[in-house]
Design a protein around this motif. Structure first.
Motif, PDB file in Angstrom:
ATOM      1  N   SER A 191       4.448  46.484 -13.103  1.00  0.00           N
ATOM      2  CA  SER A 191       3.247  45.977 -13.822  1.00  0.00           C
ATOM      3  C   SER A 191       1.904  46.544 -13.400  1.00  0.00           C
ATOM      4  O   SER A 191       1.401  47.408 -12.601  1.00  0.00           O
ATOM      5  CB  SER A 191       2.816  44.603 -14.353  1.00  0.00           C
ATOM      6  N   ASP A 211       2.895  43.678 -18.252  1.00  0.00           N
ATOM      7  CA  ASP A 211       3.255  42.931 -16.877  1.00  0.00           C
ATOM      8  C   ASP A 211       4.677  42.282 -18.204  1.00  0.00           C
ATOM      9  O   ASP A 211       4.290  41.104 -18.783  1.00  0.00           O
ATOM     10  CB  ASP A 211       2.455  42.393 -16.749  1.00  0.00           C
ATOM     11  N   SER A 212       5.541  42.382 -17.456  1.00  0.00           N
ATOM     12  CA  SER A 212       6.598  42.298 -17.992  1.00  0.00           C
ATOM     13  C   SER A 212       7.794  41.512 -16.978  1.00  0.00           C
ATOM     14  O   SER A 212       8.010  42.375 -16.516  1.00  0.00           O
ATOM     15  CB  SER A 212       7.251  43.365 -19.668  1.00  0.00           C
ATOM     16  N   GLY A 237       0.974  41.315 -21.358  1.00  0.00           N
ATOM     17  CA  GLY A 237      -0.297  41.323 -20.406  1.00  0.00           C
ATOM     18  C   GLY A 237      -0.955  42.503 -20.259  1.00  0.00           C
ATOM     19  O   GLY A 237      -1.894  43.086 -20.309  1.00  0.00           O
ATOM     20  N   GLY A 287      -2.109  46.457 -14.579  1.00  0.00           N
ATOM     21  CA  GLY A 287      -3.502  45.273 -14.963  1.00  0.00           C
ATOM     22  C   GLY A 287      -4.766  46.370 -14.948  1.00  0.00           C
ATOM     23  O   GLY A 287      -6.204  45.212 -15.839  1.00  0.00           O
ATOM     24  N   ARG A 309       4.495  51.420 -13.470  1.00  0.00           N
ATOM     25  CA  ARG A 309       3.451  51.918 -12.785  1.00  0.00           C
ATOM     26  C   ARG A 309       4.416  53.216 -11.961  1.00  0.00           C
ATOM     27  O   ARG A 309       2.852  53.957 -11.966  1.00  0.00           O
ATOM     28  CB  ARG A 309       3.390  51.023 -11.604  1.00  0.00           C
TER      29      ARG A 309
END
Ligand SMILES: [Zn+2]
Length: 326
Positions: free
Chosen positions: A45, A37-38, A76, A47, A274
């Motif tokens: 992102s 997650d940036s 993340g 996760g 993603r």
């Protein structure tokens, strides 16, 4: 792959489930992302555990046995999910400590202003005790039992900012203290010599340093110069057709191997968005290294050279030296 007790003082690779004999790693994806997650990658992102289990199961079916998860502090990182993912899939996961380049941290993030000592101390905690579950943001919570097994660094395009330089100094010092391997994101393959100079000045030996993304700048003469210093190059634009066709990377590897640098190359996919993951409906996906690229590389170079790049070189590089802590 489950960890097993190792005789004290033997080399080991620190996975999120514990230390593993380097000879057991099998085919290694030397740089990838499983949870990320940036702020620099808006809307990209990922996760969730469930899609990643599907993605990593495909990777395992393609022949990948170990993934080095290069998501550093503050982006993340999910040590708890990495452990679950490794249990669920049987794929060994090596997590990273360290820091990325400036663009990946929002303004005001603690990494920008932190002194070298604090930056280094947090890396040493990750490597020796366990990773902080929220990267020192928010509540004071216990460390995750998963330790990091490598250190990530990052620099900007044709530039090392003062804040990045401070982080490299911390990374170099922590690597010197632990023997851990350092992989530095060289933006579009720039600043290679300067990154190595900075880490060496902080005490890291060249053979513990790898540079990522050098194939964004597929200049075999420059690469040979950097390898001659003892540094490892990690190529990771395989399947990144928006940059260049895979044939460019095949040509580059062939040239590097024939120049005698086959023991200084590693491969990863660095699927840090993603949209690059099949489990999220994108591509090329984690399996691409083995399903699409490795067969072409084997046809060009034969099995011995390819096994060195996929198995032996990363096993040597990511091994913590005999006698290191843990
Ligand atoms: Zn990456």
């Amino acid at each position: 792959m489950q960890p097993e007790p190792l005789a004290p003082g033997t080399p080991r690779v620190q996975t999120v489930l514990g230390p593993v004999d380097p000879s057991r790693l099998g085919v290694v994806d030397a740089h990838d992302h499983l949870f990320l997650d940036s702020p620099a990658l808006k809307g990209q992102s990922f996760g969730d555990l469930e899609p990643m289990v599907a993605e990593v199961e495909e990777a395992r079916a393609s022949g990948i046995a170990t993934i080095v998860e290069m998501t550093p502090i503050g982006l993340g990182r999910r040590p708890d999910r990495m452990r679950e993912l490794s249990w669920a899939t049987g794929v060994a996961i090596v997590a990273a400590s360290g820091y990325h380049r400036d663009a990946h941290y929002p303004e005001g993030h603690w990494v920008h202003a932190a002194p070298v000592e604090l930056l280094a101390d947090r890396i040493l905690t990750d490597l020796r005790a366990g990773m902080h579950p929220t990267d020192w943001l928010g509540a004071d919570v216990p460390l995750d039992p998963a330790r990091a097994g490598a250190i990530k660094g990052g620099t900007s395009y044709h530039r090392i900012s003062p804040s990045e330089a401070r982080r490299l100094d911390a990374i170099g010092g922590a690597a010197a203290a632990t023997g851990a391997a350092v992989l530095v994101h060289a933006e579009i393959g720039t600043m290679a010599h300067e990154i190595v100079d900075r880490l060496e000045a902080a005490g890291t030996s060249a053979d513990r340093i790898a540079l990522a993304h050098m194939d964004r700048n597929p200049d075999a003469e420059l690469h040979a110069e950097v390898c001659a210093r003892g540094v490892i190059l990690e190529y990771d634009t395989v399947g990144r057709t928006k940059y260049h066709p895979d044939s460019v990377v095949l040509d580059l590897i062939e040239r590097m191997v024939s120049a005698g640098h086959g023991s200084r190359l590693m491969l990863g996919l660095d699927l840090g968005q993603r949209d690059y993951l099949r489990a999220y409906g994108g591509g090329p996906g984690l399996r691409y290294l083995m399903t699409a690229f490795a067969p072409r590389l084997r046809r060009r170079l034969g099995d011995a050279a390819v096994d060195a790049i996929l198995i032996a070189n990363p096993a040597r590089f990511y091994a913590l030296p005999a006698g290191s802590a843990g």
